[in-house]
Design an enzyme around this catalytic site. Structure first.
Site, short mmCIF file in Angstrom:
data_model
loop_
_atom_site.label_atom_id
_atom_site.label_comp_id
_atom_site.label_asym_id
_atom_site.label_seq_id
_atom_site.Cartn_x
_atom_site.Cartn_y
_atom_site.Cartn_z
N ARG A 85 10.75 -4.09 -97.59
CA ARG A 85 9.56 -3.73 -96.79
C ARG A 85 8.89 -4.97 -96.20
O ARG A 85 8.29 -4.92 -95.13
CB ARG A 85 8.58 -2.94 -97.66
CG ARG A 85 9.06 -1.51 -97.95
CD ARG A 85 8.25 -0.92 -99.08
NE ARG A 85 8.48 0.50 -99.31
CZ ARG A 85 8.00 1.16 -100.35
NH1 ARG A 85 7.26 0.54 -101.25
NH2 ARG A 85 8.23 2.45 -100.50
N HIS A 108 11.95 5.13 -99.89
CA HIS A 108 11.29 5.61 -101.09
C HIS A 108 12.11 5.13 -102.27
O HIS A 108 13.34 5.19 -102.22
CB HIS A 108 11.22 7.14 -101.12
CG HIS A 108 10.90 7.65 -102.50
ND1 HIS A 108 9.62 7.67 -103.00
CD2 HIS A 108 11.70 8.07 -103.51
CE1 HIS A 108 9.64 8.11 -104.25
NE2 HIS A 108 10.90 8.36 -104.59
N TYR A 126 7.03 14.98 -103.72
CA TYR A 126 5.84 14.18 -104.00
C TYR A 126 4.95 14.81 -105.08
O TYR A 126 4.10 14.12 -105.64
CB TYR A 126 5.04 13.91 -102.73
CG TYR A 126 5.67 12.80 -101.90
CD1 TYR A 126 5.60 11.47 -102.31
CD2 TYR A 126 6.38 13.07 -100.73
CE1 TYR A 126 6.20 10.45 -101.59
CE2 TYR A 126 6.99 12.06 -100.00
CZ TYR A 126 6.89 10.75 -100.44
OH TYR A 126 7.49 9.73 -99.72
N ARG A 133 12.48 -1.40 -107.35
CA ARG A 133 11.11 -1.56 -106.85
C ARG A 133 10.84 -3.00 -106.44
O ARG A 133 10.17 -3.26 -105.45
CB ARG A 133 10.09 -1.14 -107.93
CG ARG A 133 10.09 0.34 -108.22
CD ARG A 133 9.48 1.17 -107.12
NE ARG A 133 8.03 1.13 -107.11
CZ ARG A 133 7.27 2.03 -106.51
NH1 ARG A 133 7.82 3.06 -105.86
NH2 ARG A 133 5.98 1.92 -106.51
N GLU A 183 12.98 13.16 -110.13
CA GLU A 183 13.37 13.15 -108.72
C GLU A 183 14.88 13.34 -108.51
O GLU A 183 15.29 14.01 -107.55
CB GLU A 183 12.95 11.83 -108.07
CG GLU A 183 11.44 11.71 -107.91
CD GLU A 183 10.99 10.37 -107.32
OE1 GLU A 183 9.81 10.25 -107.00
OE2 GLU A 183 11.83 9.46 -107.17
N THR A 185 4.07 -0.90 -101.34
CA THR A 185 4.01 0.25 -100.44
C THR A 185 3.61 -0.11 -99.00
O THR A 185 4.17 0.42 -98.05
CB THR A 185 3.01 1.29 -101.00
OG1 THR A 185 3.34 1.55 -102.36
CG2 THR A 185 3.05 2.59 -100.21
N LYS A 207 14.30 6.33 -95.43
CA LYS A 207 13.50 7.27 -94.64
C LYS A 207 13.96 7.28 -93.17
O LYS A 207 14.72 6.39 -92.75
CB LYS A 207 12.02 6.87 -94.76
CG LYS A 207 11.49 6.94 -96.21
CD LYS A 207 10.03 6.51 -96.28
CE LYS A 207 9.50 6.61 -97.72
NZ LYS A 207 8.06 6.26 -97.81
N ASN A 221 7.53 2.70 -94.11
CA ASN A 221 7.96 1.63 -95.03
C ASN A 221 9.42 1.72 -95.43
O ASN A 221 9.83 1.19 -96.45
CB ASN A 221 7.01 1.54 -96.22
CG ASN A 221 6.92 2.84 -97.00
OD1 ASN A 221 7.72 3.74 -96.81
ND2 ASN A 221 5.95 2.93 -97.89
P1 GDP Z 1 5.51 4.17 -103.07
O1 GDP Z 1 6.00 4.66 -104.40
O2 GDP Z 1 5.49 2.68 -102.95
O3 GDP Z 1 6.20 4.81 -101.90
O4 GDP Z 1 3.99 4.63 -102.97
P2 GDP Z 1 3.20 5.86 -103.66
O5 GDP Z 1 4.11 6.70 -104.48
O6 GDP Z 1 1.97 5.31 -104.28
O7 GDP Z 1 2.74 6.70 -102.38
C1 GDP Z 1 3.57 7.59 -101.74
C2 GDP Z 1 3.15 7.67 -100.29
O8 GDP Z 1 1.78 8.05 -100.20
C3 GDP Z 1 3.25 6.34 -99.54
O9 GDP Z 1 4.54 6.10 -99.02
C4 GDP Z 1 2.21 6.53 -98.45
O10 GDP Z 1 2.72 7.29 -97.39
C5 GDP Z 1 1.13 7.36 -99.15
N1 GDP Z 1 0.09 6.47 -99.70
C6 GDP Z 1 0.04 5.95 -100.95
N2 GDP Z 1 -1.04 5.17 -101.10
C7 GDP Z 1 -1.70 5.19 -99.92
C8 GDP Z 1 -2.92 4.58 -99.43
O11 GDP Z 1 -3.61 3.84 -100.14
N3 GDP Z 1 -3.28 4.86 -98.15
C9 GDP Z 1 -2.54 5.66 -97.34
N4 GDP Z 1 -2.95 5.87 -96.08
N5 GDP Z 1 -1.39 6.26 -97.75
C10 GDP Z 1 -0.97 6.02 -99.02
MG MG Z 2 5.92 6.52 -105.37
#
Ligand code: GDP
Ligand code: MG
Length: 193
Positions: free
Chosen positions: A136, A159, A54, A119, A170, A125, A14, A156
């Site tokens: 991270r 992705h 997304y 992962r 994706e 996350t 990112k 973070n």
């Molecule tokens: P990743 O796969 O670990 O990047 O996480 P996810 O796919 O669950 O979420 C995608 C994005 O949504 C994250 O990078 C965050 O920006 C946002 N997000 C996900 N879960 C949360 C949460 O519980 N709180 C907040 N504020 N943002 C979240």
């Molecule tokens: Mg994700």
């Protein structure tokens, strides 16, 4: 069915990863475990491209909204709204701002259990709680407490596709067929044969 060693996953470094000069360090970790780079490019994504990324999974809005609301409640906090779709609407706007703020590096990695291995190396996350030893966990200190106070996305660094199905959706969103390299990497002999 492709052989399990041909599993592929998408990684995007990112804009904060680029600005922190962590491109080499991040790629190094994925390379050194034995994964094979099969595609890579640098670009500034458009907001439309990020929104689509997304929402490739039509369930993403509901699932992430519900997960986020639960996250607030588990911490004894009140979510901004009880409607999961409204929550992800806010998240999406912030993600579009973050992910289009500058260039990103997108890549596809291939190898046994590529999705899970990436992962694991990437970490959870929210950097505050990501394990030490993960990307991270080692290189960034952001938290939802910080992002809520400042009305922005969690920084973070990367992705990474969350599942094999997600990766399958994706990868073609970011790379054309011709950009995906088919080649023999000598390490495959040692890892798999
Ligand atoms: P990743 O796969 O670990 O990047 O996480 P996810 O796919 O669950 O979420 C995608 C994005 O949504 C994250 O990078 C965050 O920006 C946002 N997000 C996900 N879960 C949360 C949460 O519980 N709180 C907040 N504020 N943002 C979240
Ligand atoms: Mg994700």
């Amino acid at each position: 069915m492709p052989h399990p060693k041909e599993e592929r996953t998408l990684v995007i470094i990112k804009p904060d990863g680029i600005q922190r000069s962590l491109v080499g360090e991040i790629i190094k970790r994925y390379e050194q475990i034995g994964l094979k780079l099969v595609a890579m490019k640098m670009l500034v994504p458009t907001a439309e491209h990020i929104e689509k990324h997304y929402t490739l999974d039509p369930e993403w809005r509901r699932i992430t909204g519900e997960k986020t609301i639960k996250g607030y409640k588990d911490k004894g906090l009140t979510p901004p709204t009880e409607d999961p779709l409204e929550v992800t609407g806010i998240l999406l706007e912030r993600l579009k701002k973050y992910m289009t703020a500058g260039p990103v590096v997108a890549m596809v990695l291939e190898g046994a259990h590529a999705v899970k291995i990436v992962r694991k190396l990437t970490g959870g996350t929210e950097p505050l709680t990501s394990d030490v030893g993960t990307i991270r966990g080692d290189y960034v200190l952001d938290s939802y407490q910080m992002t809520d106070a400042d009305g922005r996305s969690i920084r973070n660094l990367v992705h990474a596709s969350g599942s094999v199905d997600e990766a399958r959706q994706e990868i073609p969103h970011w790379f054309s067929k011709g950009e995906l390299m088919e080649y023999r990497h000598i390490a495959e002999e040692i890892l798999y044969n």
